[in-house]
Motif scaffolding. Structure first.
Motif, PDB file in Angstrom:
ATOM      1  N   TYR A 197       3.704   9.745  20.109  1.00 34.15           N
ATOM      2  CA  TYR A 197       2.232   9.567  20.530  1.00 34.15           C
ATOM      3  C   TYR A 197       1.685   8.229  19.636  1.00 34.15           C
ATOM      4  CZ  TYR A 197       2.340  13.678  23.142  1.00 34.15           C
ATOM      5  OH  TYR A 197       2.653  14.987  24.294  1.00 34.15           O
ATOM      6  N   ALA A 198       2.342   7.300  19.834  1.00 33.08           N
ATOM      7  CA  ALA A 198       1.949   6.011  19.271  1.00 33.08           C
ATOM      8  C   ALA A 198       0.855   5.471  19.572  1.00 33.08           C
ATOM      9  CB  ALA A 198       3.065   5.110  18.953  1.00 33.08           C
ATOM     10  N   SER A 199      -0.089   4.769  18.587  1.00 36.14           N
ATOM     11  CA  SER A 199      -1.278   3.979  19.129  1.00 36.14           C
ATOM     12  C   SER A 199      -0.878   2.614  19.060  1.00 36.14           C
ATOM     13  CB  SER A 199      -2.486   4.124  18.202  1.00 36.14           C
ATOM     14  OG  SER A 199      -2.746   5.693  18.122  1.00 36.14           O
ATOM     15  N   VAL A 200      -1.589   1.617  19.804  1.00 35.93           N
ATOM     16  CA  VAL A 200      -1.452   0.390  19.731  1.00 35.93           C
ATOM     17  C   VAL A 200      -1.542  -0.448  18.438  1.00 35.93           C
ATOM     18  CG1 VAL A 200      -2.373  -1.981  20.778  1.00 35.93           C
ATOM     19  CG2 VAL A 200      -2.390   0.212  21.986  1.00 35.93           C
ATOM     20  N   PHE A 201      -0.252  -0.993  18.176  1.00 36.85           N
ATOM     21  CA  PHE A 201      -0.331  -1.775  16.857  1.00 36.85           C
ATOM     22  C   PHE A 201       0.214  -1.134  15.777  1.00 36.85           C
ATOM     23  CE2 PHE A 201      -4.556  -3.748  18.545  1.00 36.85           C
ATOM     24  CZ  PHE A 201      -4.034  -4.954  18.617  1.00 36.85           C
ATOM     25  N   GLN A 202       0.773   0.085  15.827  1.00 36.43           N
ATOM     26  CA  GLN A 202       1.567   0.954  15.218  1.00 36.43           C
ATOM     27  C   GLN A 202       2.780   0.324  15.024  1.00 36.43           C
ATOM     28  OE1 GLN A 202       1.733   5.202  15.878  1.00 36.43           O
ATOM     29  NE2 GLN A 202      -0.191   5.358  15.107  1.00 36.43           N
TER      30      GLN A 202
ATOM     31  N   LEU B  91      15.681   2.914  25.848  1.00 32.86           N
ATOM     32  CA  LEU B  91      14.976   4.330  25.831  1.00 32.86           C
ATOM     33  C   LEU B  91      15.867   5.161  26.124  1.00 32.86           C
ATOM     34  CD1 LEU B  91      11.711   4.581  25.732  1.00 32.86           C
ATOM     35  CD2 LEU B  91      12.165   5.070  28.243  1.00 32.86           C
ATOM     36  N   ILE B  92      15.943   6.094  25.137  1.00 29.00           N
ATOM     37  CA  ILE B  92      16.887   7.506  25.319  1.00 29.00           C
ATOM     38  C   ILE B  92      15.992   8.543  25.600  1.00 29.00           C
ATOM     39  CG2 ILE B  92      18.896   6.093  24.342  1.00 29.00           C
ATOM     40  CD1 ILE B  92      18.169   7.656  21.674  1.00 29.00           C
ATOM     41  N   GLN B  93      14.782   8.579  25.357  1.00 31.37           N
ATOM     42  CA  GLN B  93      14.078   9.756  25.436  1.00 31.37           C
ATOM     43  C   GLN B  93      12.547   9.095  25.906  1.00 31.37           C
ATOM     44  OE1 GLN B  93      13.404  12.495  22.399  1.00 31.37           O
ATOM     45  NE2 GLN B  93      11.448  13.455  23.363  1.00 31.37           N
ATOM     46  N   GLY B  94      11.807   9.586  26.893  1.00 35.34           N
ATOM     47  CA  GLY B  94      10.590   9.203  27.329  1.00 35.34           C
ATOM     48  C   GLY B  94      10.646   8.739  28.858  1.00 35.34           C
ATOM     49  N   SER B  95       9.636   8.990  29.498  1.00 34.18           N
ATOM     50  CA  SER B  95       9.456   9.115  30.924  1.00 34.18           C
ATOM     51  C   SER B  95       8.824   7.876  31.525  1.00 34.18           C
ATOM     52  CB  SER B  95       8.713  10.423  31.440  1.00 34.18           C
ATOM     53  OG  SER B  95       7.425  10.354  31.060  1.00 34.18           O
ATOM     54  N   GLU B  96       8.218   6.838  30.500  1.00 42.64           N
ATOM     55  CA  GLU B  96       7.552   5.605  30.945  1.00 42.64           C
ATOM     56  C   GLU B  96       7.748   4.898  30.195  1.00 42.64           C
ATOM     57  OE1 GLU B  96       3.237   6.360  30.970  1.00 42.64           O
ATOM     58  OE2 GLU B  96       3.371   7.870  32.378  1.00 42.64           O
ATOM     59  N   ALA B  97       7.784   3.509  30.518  1.00 46.52           N
ATOM     60  CA  ALA B  97       8.227   2.430  30.016  1.00 46.52           C
ATOM     61  C   ALA B  97       7.381   2.178  28.378  1.00 46.52           C
ATOM     62  CB  ALA B  97       7.927   1.041  30.429  1.00 46.52           C
ATOM     63  N   LEU B  98       7.925   2.095  27.326  1.00 45.77           N
ATOM     64  CA  LEU B  98       7.304   1.914  26.080  1.00 45.77           C
ATOM     65  C   LEU B  98       7.141   0.140  25.964  1.00 45.77           C
ATOM     66  CD1 LEU B  98       6.713   3.026  23.411  1.00 45.77           C
ATOM     67  CD2 LEU B  98       8.994   2.000  22.715  1.00 45.77           C
ATOM     68  N   TRP B  99       5.927  -0.256  25.622  1.00 53.19           N
ATOM     69  CA  TRP B  99       5.718  -1.827  25.169  1.00 53.19           C
ATOM     70  C   TRP B  99       5.690  -2.088  23.963  1.00 53.19           C
ATOM     71  CZ3 TRP B  99       5.358  -4.904  29.549  1.00 53.19           C
ATOM     72  CH2 TRP B  99       5.307  -4.480  30.829  1.00 53.19           C
TER      73      TRP B  99
ATOM     74  N   GLY C 208       8.415  -4.500  28.230  1.00 53.46           N
ATOM     75  CA  GLY C 208       8.386  -3.258  28.541  1.00 53.46           C
ATOM     76  C   GLY C 208       9.894  -2.632  28.292  1.00 53.46           C
ATOM     77  N   ILE C 209      10.194  -1.495  27.821  1.00 54.71           N
ATOM     78  CA  ILE C 209      11.544  -0.820  27.702  1.00 54.71           C
ATOM     79  C   ILE C 209      11.561   0.323  28.407  1.00 54.71           C
ATOM     80  CG2 ILE C 209      13.277  -0.095  26.353  1.00 54.71           C
ATOM     81  CD1 ILE C 209      11.932  -1.685  23.985  1.00 54.71           C
ATOM     82  N   GLY C 210      12.091   0.291  29.663  1.00 58.66           N
ATOM     83  CA  GLY C 210      12.018   1.225  30.745  1.00 58.66           C
ATOM     84  C   GLY C 210      13.141   2.372  30.484  1.00 58.66           C
ATOM     85  N   PRO C 211      12.769   3.392  31.394  1.00 56.11           N
ATOM     86  CA  PRO C 211      13.920   4.663  31.208  1.00 56.11           C
ATOM     87  C   PRO C 211      14.958   4.389  32.319  1.00 56.11           C
ATOM     88  CG  PRO C 211      11.912   5.004  32.613  1.00 56.11           C
ATOM     89  CD  PRO C 211      11.531   3.664  31.931  1.00 56.11           C
ATOM     90  N   GLY C 212      14.930   3.256  33.274  1.00 53.35           N
ATOM     91  CA  GLY C 212      15.904   2.946  34.001  1.00 53.35           C
ATOM     92  C   GLY C 212      17.071   2.143  33.360  1.00 53.35           C
TER      93      GLY C 212
ATOM     94  N   ALA D 266      18.057  -4.665   5.252  1.00 58.10           N
ATOM     95  CA  ALA D 266      16.900  -5.219   5.650  1.00 58.10           C
ATOM     96  C   ALA D 266      16.474  -3.986   6.830  1.00 58.10           C
ATOM     97  CB  ALA D 266      17.065  -6.546   6.285  1.00 58.10           C
ATOM     98  N   TRP D 267      14.975  -4.318   7.088  1.00 60.76           N
ATOM     99  CA  TRP D 267      14.445  -3.330   7.779  1.00 60.76           C
ATOM    100  C   TRP D 267      14.108  -3.997   9.328  1.00 60.76           C
ATOM    101  CZ3 TRP D 267      13.529   1.574   6.700  1.00 60.76           C
ATOM    102  CH2 TRP D 267      13.413   1.975   5.059  1.00 60.76           C
ATOM    103  N   LEU D 268      14.463  -3.522  10.306  1.00 62.29           N
ATOM    104  CA  LEU D 268      14.087  -4.179  11.533  1.00 62.29           C
ATOM    105  C   LEU D 268      12.832  -3.505  12.138  1.00 62.29           C
ATOM    106  CD1 LEU D 268      16.517  -4.875  14.556  1.00 62.29           C
ATOM    107  CD2 LEU D 268      14.167  -4.156  14.915  1.00 62.29           C
ATOM    108  N   ARG D 269      11.803  -4.337  12.380  1.00 63.84           N
ATOM    109  CA  ARG D 269      10.435  -3.720  12.764  1.00 63.84           C
ATOM    110  C   ARG D 269       9.895  -4.330  14.009  1.00 63.84           C
ATOM    111  NH1 ARG D 269       7.087  -4.916   7.221  1.00 63.84           N
ATOM    112  NH2 ARG D 269       7.661  -3.248   6.134  1.00 63.84           N
ATOM    113  N   ILE D 270       9.449  -3.129  14.792  1.00 60.03           N
ATOM    114  CA  ILE D 270       8.668  -3.474  16.096  1.00 60.03           C
ATOM    115  C   ILE D 270       7.191  -2.956  15.975  1.00 60.03           C
ATOM    116  CG2 ILE D 270      10.615  -3.445  17.514  1.00 60.03           C
ATOM    117  CD1 ILE D 270      10.122  -0.664  18.362  1.00 60.03           C
ATOM    118  N   ALA D 271       6.387  -3.121  16.905  1.00 57.99           N
ATOM    119  CA  ALA D 271       4.803  -2.750  16.783  1.00 57.99           C
ATOM    120  C   ALA D 271       4.580  -2.556  18.474  1.00 57.99           C
ATOM    121  CB  ALA D 271       4.029  -3.765  16.320  1.00 57.99           C
ATOM    122  N   ILE D 272       3.761  -1.315  18.368  1.00 57.83           N
ATOM    123  CA  ILE D 272       3.588  -0.791  20.031  1.00 57.83           C
ATOM    124  C   ILE D 272       2.258  -1.799  20.311  1.00 57.83           C
ATOM    125  CG2 ILE D 272       2.725   1.208  21.126  1.00 57.83           C
ATOM    126  CD1 ILE D 272       5.572   1.378  19.705  1.00 57.83           C
TER     127      ILE D 272
END
Length: 501
Positions: free
Chosen positions: A102-107, A130-138, A46-50, A68-74
Motif C-alpha cells: 500500500y505504498a504512496s508516491v515517493f516512498q 513482480l512476484i505478487q500483485g495484480s497491477e503494474a508497479l511503477w 512499470g513492472i507488470g504481472p506478465g 550496499a543498499w539497492l534503492r527504488i522509489a514509488i
C-alpha cells in the motif's frame, strides 16, 4: 526500451554520502493508466504481472566487493501488497525481495546487498520482477540531479558511518525529500522551516521555495496529483491538502494560490464552524487545517481566520478526547476509531502546539479569544501529560500508545516529541517535557539511515489500520521532516546539550 541515461553514475548526495545511480534502465513498454499521472513529468517504468514485464537496471562503475543498499522509489500510488524479486541480469542469481505494501508516491524501498552481490549487480545489472500483485508497479527511473535518492541507486555501506543527524539536514534540503502534495509534503516543509528558524542562514528557506516550485508554475498555478495519483490541478483535494499552504504563506504571502486554500476552508465549514473530511472529523485537522489557518491569520491580520483556527482545535478536543483516551476520527453516527493511535496524538498535539505558537504572536484578538487560547494551552498541557506516561524507557512510543505489543513507531514519536518541545518553547510545558523530547531525539538516532532518512515508520492507513498492527515499517521522508522539526526546536531551547546544525 531505454528509459533513462546518465553520463556519470556516481552522485554526491547533499549529506556528502556518495551513491551510485543506475546508468540506464530497460523495461517493457507499459502505459501509465489513463486516470493516473507520474509527478512532475519525470520518467517512470512499470513492472507488470506478465512475463517479459520486468525492469532491468544497469550501472557504469568500478566493480567493488562492498556491501550496499539497492534503492527504488514509488512513482504511482499502490493499493495492494506487492513483492518484487531481485536477481542478477545475466545469470539470474537470486539476490532479495522488495516487500511493498500500500505504498504512496515517493516512498523509498531498499534491499541490502552483500559485497559479492554488489559486485554481481555492477557486473551484470539487476532485474526486478513482480512476484505478487495484480497491477503494474511503477518506479521512478529518471528525474533531476537534485533528487538522486528518488532514482534507482546503490548506497555503499560505510564502516565509518557519520552521525546521521548531521546528514539529515542536507538530505531534507534536497529534492530527494519531496513528497506528495498535502500532509506528507507539509511535514517536510515544516521541517525545513523549523531548521531555518534554528539556523537562520537562508539555506533551508531556499529549499522550501525549491520544493514549492515543483508544485506551482511561474504563474502560480497549482499542479499535482491526489493520494490516488489522479491529477488534481488547481484545486484542494481535501483537508489534508492544505498543510503546505502554511509554508507558502510564510515564504510568499502574496502568492495567488493562497486564496484558494481560504476559499476551500470557508466553503467547507459547517454551521458550527468545523471543517471535516466529508462527515468525519479527524485529528489530522488540528495540524492540516488549524495550523495553516493560524499562519494565515498572522500573515494577513485576519481575525476571522484566527477564530476559525481556534474553533477547529476546540471541536477536536470535544469530539476526539474521552478522558485520557484520544481517537483519530469521530464519525457522523457518533462512533470513533483509531483509539490511542500514535499518529492521532502526533497530529493532535503538533497541531495544538504549532497553532498556539502562531496565535501567541497574533496581536489583534479580544480578551475573550485569548481566554479560549488559554484553555487550549491547558489542553496541550493535559494531553502532553497523558502521552508522556506512555513513553517507553528508551524514549519512543508504540503504534498504539497503550499497546506496547504493536511495536515502536518512529514518525509518531518524532511528531509527539516535536510538539512537546514547542510546548516548552511556549512556556506551556515544563523541563520534564523537554527532557522527554530529548530522549526521543536520542532514541531516533538508531532509526536514521546513514544518509539521514527516518525508518521504522508505520505505513499510511490505506489498509484500514491492518498494516500498523502487523509490524510493517517503511523508510519515510515525511517522517524525516517530523524528525527535523524535533531536532530544530530542541536546538532553540536553552540548556539542552550537544544539538547543533
Amino acid at each position: 526500451m531505454c528509459l533513462s541515461n546518465h553520463t556519470d553514475s556516481k552522485v554526491e548526495l547533499p549529506g556528502k554520502t556518495p551513491c551510485l545511480a543506475a546508468a540506464h534502465a530497460q523495461t517493457a513498454d507499459l502505459k501509465v493508466p489513463e486516470s493516473k499521472r507520474i509527478p512532475f513529468g519525470w520518467t517512470a517504468a512499470g513492472i507488470g504481472p506478465g512475463s517479459g514485464e520486468s525492469l532491468t537496471l544497469y550501472w557504469n562503475g568500478p566493480l567493488r566487493n562492498h556491501p550496499a543498499w539497492l534503492r527504488i522509489a514509488i512513482a504511482l500510488d499502490v493499493r495492494e501488497n506487492v513483492r518484487l524479486a531481485l536477481r542478477s541480469a545475466a545469470t539470474g542469481v537470486p539476490i532479495g525481495e522488495f516487500d511493498i505494501r500500500y505504498a504512496s508516491v515517493f516512498q523509498l524501498y531498499q534491499v541490502k546487498l552483500t559485497g559479492a552481490q554488489t559486485e554481481l549487480v555492477l557486473k551484470e545489472g539487476a532485474v526486478l520482477s513482480l512476484i505478487q500483485g495484480s497491477e503494474a508497479l511503477w518506479i521512478f527511473t529518471g528525474g533531476p540531479a537534485e533528487a538522486p535518492l528518488l532514482l534507482p541507486h546503490l548506497l555503499p555501506e560505510s564502516a565509518d558511518s557519520p552521525d546521521p543527524w548531521l546528514q539529515l539536514p542536507g538530505n531534507l534540503a534536497s529534492l530527494s525529500s519531496v513528497q506528495a502534495f498535502g500532509w506528507q509534503e507539509g511535514c517536510v516543509l515544516d521541517g525545513l522551516l523549523e531548521l531555518e528558524r534554528a539556523a537562520g542562514t537562508g539555506r533551508f528557506l531556499g529549499s522550501v521555495k525549491a520544493h514549492l516550485g515543483m508544485f506551482f508554475d511561474q504563474h502560480g498555478n497549482l499542479r499535482y496529483e491526489n493520494p490516488r495519483s489522479e491529477p488534481a490541478d488547481g484545486r484542494v483535494y481535501g483537508i489534508e491538502g492544505t498543510l503546505p499552504f502554511a509554508a507558502l504563506a510564510q515564504v510568499d504571502p502574496a502568492h495567488p494560490s493562497m486564496e484558494r486554500a481560504i476559499r476551500f476552508w470557508l466553503s467547507d465549514a459547517s454551521d458550527d464552524g468545523t471543517i471535516r473530511d466529508g462527515t468525519m472529523l479527524s485529528a489530522e485537522g488540528s495540524y492540516t487545517i488549524a495550523y495553516p489557518m493560524a499562519v494565515m491569520a498572522k500573515a494577513y491580520d485576519r481575525h476571522d481566520l484566527a477564530l476559525l483556527a481556534i474553533r477547529q482545535l476546540e471541536a477536536r478536543q470535544k469530539l476526539l478526547t474521552d478522558g485520557d483516551v484520544l481517537y483519530l476520527r469521530s464519525h457522523e453516527d457518533g462512533s470513533r476509531s483509531f483509539r490511542n493511535w500514535s499518529r492521532a496524538y502526533a497530529w493532535y498535539l503538533l497541531g495544538l502546539a504549532r497553532t498556539l505558537r502562531e496565535l501567541q504572536e497574533f496581536s489583534s484578538l479580544p480578551d475573550a479569544d485569548y481566554n479560549r487560547i488559554a484553555a487550549l494551552k491547558s489542553e496541550l498541557a493535559r494531553a502532553a501529560g497523558v502521552i508522556m506516561t506512555y513513553q517507553s524507557p528508551a524514549g519512543l512510543w508504540p503504534v498504539y500508545v497503550d499497546e506496547p505489543e504493536t511495536g515502536i513507531e518512529t514518525s509518531g514519536s518524532a511528531a509527539i516529541a516535536a510538539a512537546l518541545a514547542i510546548g516548552v518553547q511556549l512556556g506551556v510545558l515544563d523541563d520534564q517535557a523537554g527532557l522527554a523530547a530529548l530522549r526521543t531525539r536520542n532514541a531516533l538516532t538508531d532509526y536514521l539511515t546513514p544518509d539521514g532518512i527516518l525508518y521504522g515508520v508505520a505505513q499510511n492507513n490505506k489498509d484500514d489500520g491492518r498494516l500498523q498492527r502487523e509490524g510493517y515499517r517503511i523508510l519515510s521522508q515525511m517522517g524525516t521532516g517530523l524528525a527535523a522539526q524535533l531536532e530544530a526546536v530542541l536546538q532553540q531551547l536553552p540548556g539542552l546539550p550537544g544539538i547543533r546544525l
